[in-house]
Scaffold this motif. Structure first.
Motif, PDB file in Angstrom:
ATOM      1  N   VAL A 138      -5.669  11.020 -19.858  1.00  0.00           N
ATOM      2  CA  VAL A 138      -6.236  10.171 -18.810  1.00  0.00           C
ATOM      3  C   VAL A 138      -5.327  10.250 -17.578  1.00  0.00           C
ATOM      4  CG1 VAL A 138      -6.740   7.758 -18.250  1.00  0.00           C
ATOM      5  CG2 VAL A 138      -7.288   8.659 -20.528  1.00  0.00           C
ATOM      6  N   HIS A 139      -5.914  10.661 -16.450  1.00  0.00           N
ATOM      7  CA  HIS A 139      -5.153  10.816 -15.201  1.00  0.00           C
ATOM      8  C   HIS A 139      -5.792  10.002 -14.083  1.00  0.00           C
ATOM      9  CE1 HIS A 139      -3.262  14.754 -16.558  1.00  0.00           C
ATOM     10  NE2 HIS A 139      -4.381  14.818 -17.255  1.00  0.00           N
ATOM     11  N   HIS A 140      -5.053   9.844 -12.990  1.00  0.00           N
ATOM     12  CA  HIS A 140      -5.680   9.521 -11.709  1.00  0.00           C
ATOM     13  C   HIS A 140      -5.220  10.553 -10.682  1.00  0.00           C
ATOM     14  CE1 HIS A 140      -2.131   6.587 -10.778  1.00  0.00           C
ATOM     15  NE2 HIS A 140      -1.928   7.701 -10.134  1.00  0.00           N
ATOM     16  N   ILE A 205      -8.913  14.488 -17.625  1.00  0.00           N
ATOM     17  CA  ILE A 205      -9.863  13.780 -16.758  1.00  0.00           C
ATOM     18  C   ILE A 205      -9.098  13.229 -15.560  1.00  0.00           C
ATOM     19  CG2 ILE A 205     -11.546  11.904 -16.578  1.00  0.00           C
ATOM     20  CD1 ILE A 205     -11.541  11.972 -19.761  1.00  0.00           C
ATOM     21  N   GLU A 206      -9.484  13.680 -14.368  1.00  0.00           N
ATOM     22  CA  GLU A 206      -8.870  13.185 -13.128  1.00  0.00           C
ATOM     23  C   GLU A 206      -9.815  12.170 -12.498  1.00  0.00           C
ATOM     24  OE1 GLU A 206      -6.007  13.497 -11.771  1.00  0.00           O
ATOM     25  OE2 GLU A 206      -5.079  15.304 -12.620  1.00  0.00           O
ATOM     26  N   ALA A 207      -9.444  10.916 -12.549  1.00  0.00           N
ATOM     27  CA  ALA A 207     -10.258   9.865 -11.938  1.00  0.00           C
ATOM     28  C   ALA A 207      -9.737   9.591 -10.535  1.00  0.00           C
ATOM     29  CB  ALA A 207     -10.194   8.600 -12.771  1.00  0.00           C
ATOM     30  N   GLY A 250      -2.408   8.273 -21.784  1.00  0.00           N
ATOM     31  CA  GLY A 250      -2.237   8.426 -20.351  1.00  0.00           C
ATOM     32  C   GLY A 250      -1.268   9.570 -20.097  1.00  0.00           C
ATOM     33  N   HIS A 251      -1.447  10.228 -18.958  1.00  0.00           N
ATOM     34  CA  HIS A 251      -0.513  11.309 -18.612  1.00  0.00           C
ATOM     35  C   HIS A 251       0.923  10.784 -18.639  1.00  0.00           C
ATOM     36  CE1 HIS A 251       0.270  14.944 -15.719  1.00  0.00           C
ATOM     37  NE2 HIS A 251       0.608  15.200 -16.959  1.00  0.00           N
ATOM     38  N   LYS A 252       1.102   9.529 -18.207  1.00  0.00           N
ATOM     39  CA  LYS A 252       2.450   8.937 -18.166  1.00  0.00           C
ATOM     40  C   LYS A 252       3.048   8.783 -19.562  1.00  0.00           C
ATOM     41  CE  LYS A 252       0.394   4.308 -17.954  1.00  0.00           C
ATOM     42  NZ  LYS A 252       0.107   3.162 -17.074  1.00  0.00           N
ATOM     43  N   PRO A 262       3.292   9.107 -13.323  1.00  0.00           N
ATOM     44  CA  PRO A 262       2.991   7.672 -13.322  1.00  0.00           C
ATOM     45  C   PRO A 262       1.549   7.336 -13.709  1.00  0.00           C
ATOM     46  CG  PRO A 262       2.766   8.518 -11.108  1.00  0.00           C
ATOM     47  CD  PRO A 262       3.062   9.713 -12.002  1.00  0.00           C
ATOM     48  N   ASP A 263       0.725   8.368 -13.908  1.00  0.00           N
ATOM     49  CA  ASP A 263      -0.706   8.075 -14.037  1.00  0.00           C
ATOM     50  C   ASP A 263      -1.166   7.950 -15.487  1.00  0.00           C
ATOM     51  OD1 ASP A 263      -0.186  10.904 -14.200  1.00  0.00           O
ATOM     52  OD2 ASP A 263      -2.302  11.314 -13.933  1.00  0.00           O
ATOM     53  N   PRO A 264      -2.196   7.114 -15.687  1.00  0.00           N
ATOM     54  CA  PRO A 264      -2.896   6.282 -14.706  1.00  0.00           C
ATOM     55  C   PRO A 264      -2.164   4.956 -14.505  1.00  0.00           C
ATOM     56  CG  PRO A 264      -3.926   5.940 -16.821  1.00  0.00           C
ATOM     57  CD  PRO A 264      -2.817   6.955 -17.033  1.00  0.00           C
TER      58      PRO A 264
END
Ligand SMILES: [Zn+2]
Length: 277
Positions: A138-140, A205-207, A250-252, A262-264
């Motif tokens: 899970v990314h942003h 997934i890049e949100a 989360g990527h973090k 730091p994402d998400p």
């Protein structure tokens, strides 16, 4: 009497430490590994706690019993790992893809009632085939502040320092999903376990989100329609590819060294709790 009290005090103040400095990790990461966090044994931030595992065993034995082993929270050699049996409950009916392009991504998301925009050429886009889908990251984007998915071009085509695609999927502020690539995408970098969370084995997934504030409190700053769509889409992917919730990170949480990403900017514990509902 006074001497006795002093003795007890000395014992407490010197005895109460985490069993290993390396086991002082974020509570969310500890939970993802199947460990238990204990407060007041580690220095660092308030969410940095001593992580221990009640079910340490040889990783191969864990796998043979149907469990999921996690590194870093068991004493002894690196093959001694935390065996998480509870995490093996996977959505039924799904199947892990093996050495193929994920050409079913758009149908999986549409089947969950989500709005999907297919980026032209996505079925053949990627840095080769996926080895498997054992994890979901899970990314942003940390992209522009306005627009539904203004990061589409960069996620599809890459940056000067990194060739696209940078993730298989994008998620717009409206909750619309963008299907960008069916193959391997460069989103993960080095991870705690590349056989699960590396680019060859995990969907990215890049949100779309600015990523501010860069703390666990970010949910309040996301459009709720987007956040709920994130949950629904990940659930659909888990069901299709039999990915347990413990492998949605989360990527973090997955990136090494810890703190690299730091994402998400929302709580992954809260996100995983919603997936489990
Ligand atoms: Zn990321």
């Amino acid at each position: 009497m006074i001497a006795c009290v002093a003795l007890i005090y000395v014992r407490l103040s010197f005895g109460e430490e985490c069993w290993s400095k390396n086991a002082c990790i974020e509570t969310s990461l500890c939970a993802a590994k199947g460990g238990i966090s204990q407060p007041n044994l580690c220095s660092g931030g308030i969410t940095t706690r001593c992580c221990s595992c009640a079910n340490c065993m040889d990783a191969s034995l864990c796998v043979s019993r149907g469990g999921v082993p996690s590194t870093g929270i068991c004493p002894g050699s690196s093959t001694q790992q935390c065996c998480n049996m509870a995490s093996t409950s996977v959505p039924t009916g799904g199947k892990t893809p093996v050495n193929r392009m994920l050409t079913d991504l758009a149908d999986i998301l549409r089947g969950a009632g989500l709005t999907v925009i297919e980026s032209e050429g996505w079925k053949t886009r990627g840095h080769g085939i996926m080895t498997s889908v054992k994890g979901i990251l899970v990314h942003h984007t940390a992209g522009p502040a306005t627009g539904d998915f203004p990061s589409l071009k960069v996620v599809r085509d890459g940056r000067t320092d990194l060739a696209g695609p940078l993730s298989q999927l994008g998620l717009g502020r409206s909750g619309t999903w963008y299907v960008i690539a069916a193959g391997r995408s460069y989103h993960a970098g080095a991870t705690i376990d590349d056989s699960v969370f590396g680019n060859a084995n995990a969907i990215g997934i890049e949100a779309e989100a600015t990523g501010s504030p860069s703390t666990n409190t970010g949910h309040a700053y996301w459009p709720e329609v987007q956040y709920q769509s994130y949950i629904r889409g990940v659930k659909a992917l888990q069901a299709a590819y039999a990915v347990p919730t413990s492998r949605v990170l989360g990527h973090k949480e997955a990136a090494v060294p810890l703190g690299r990403k730091p994402d998400p900017n929302f709580s992954m514990d809260e996100f995983r709790a919603a997936l489990a509902k």
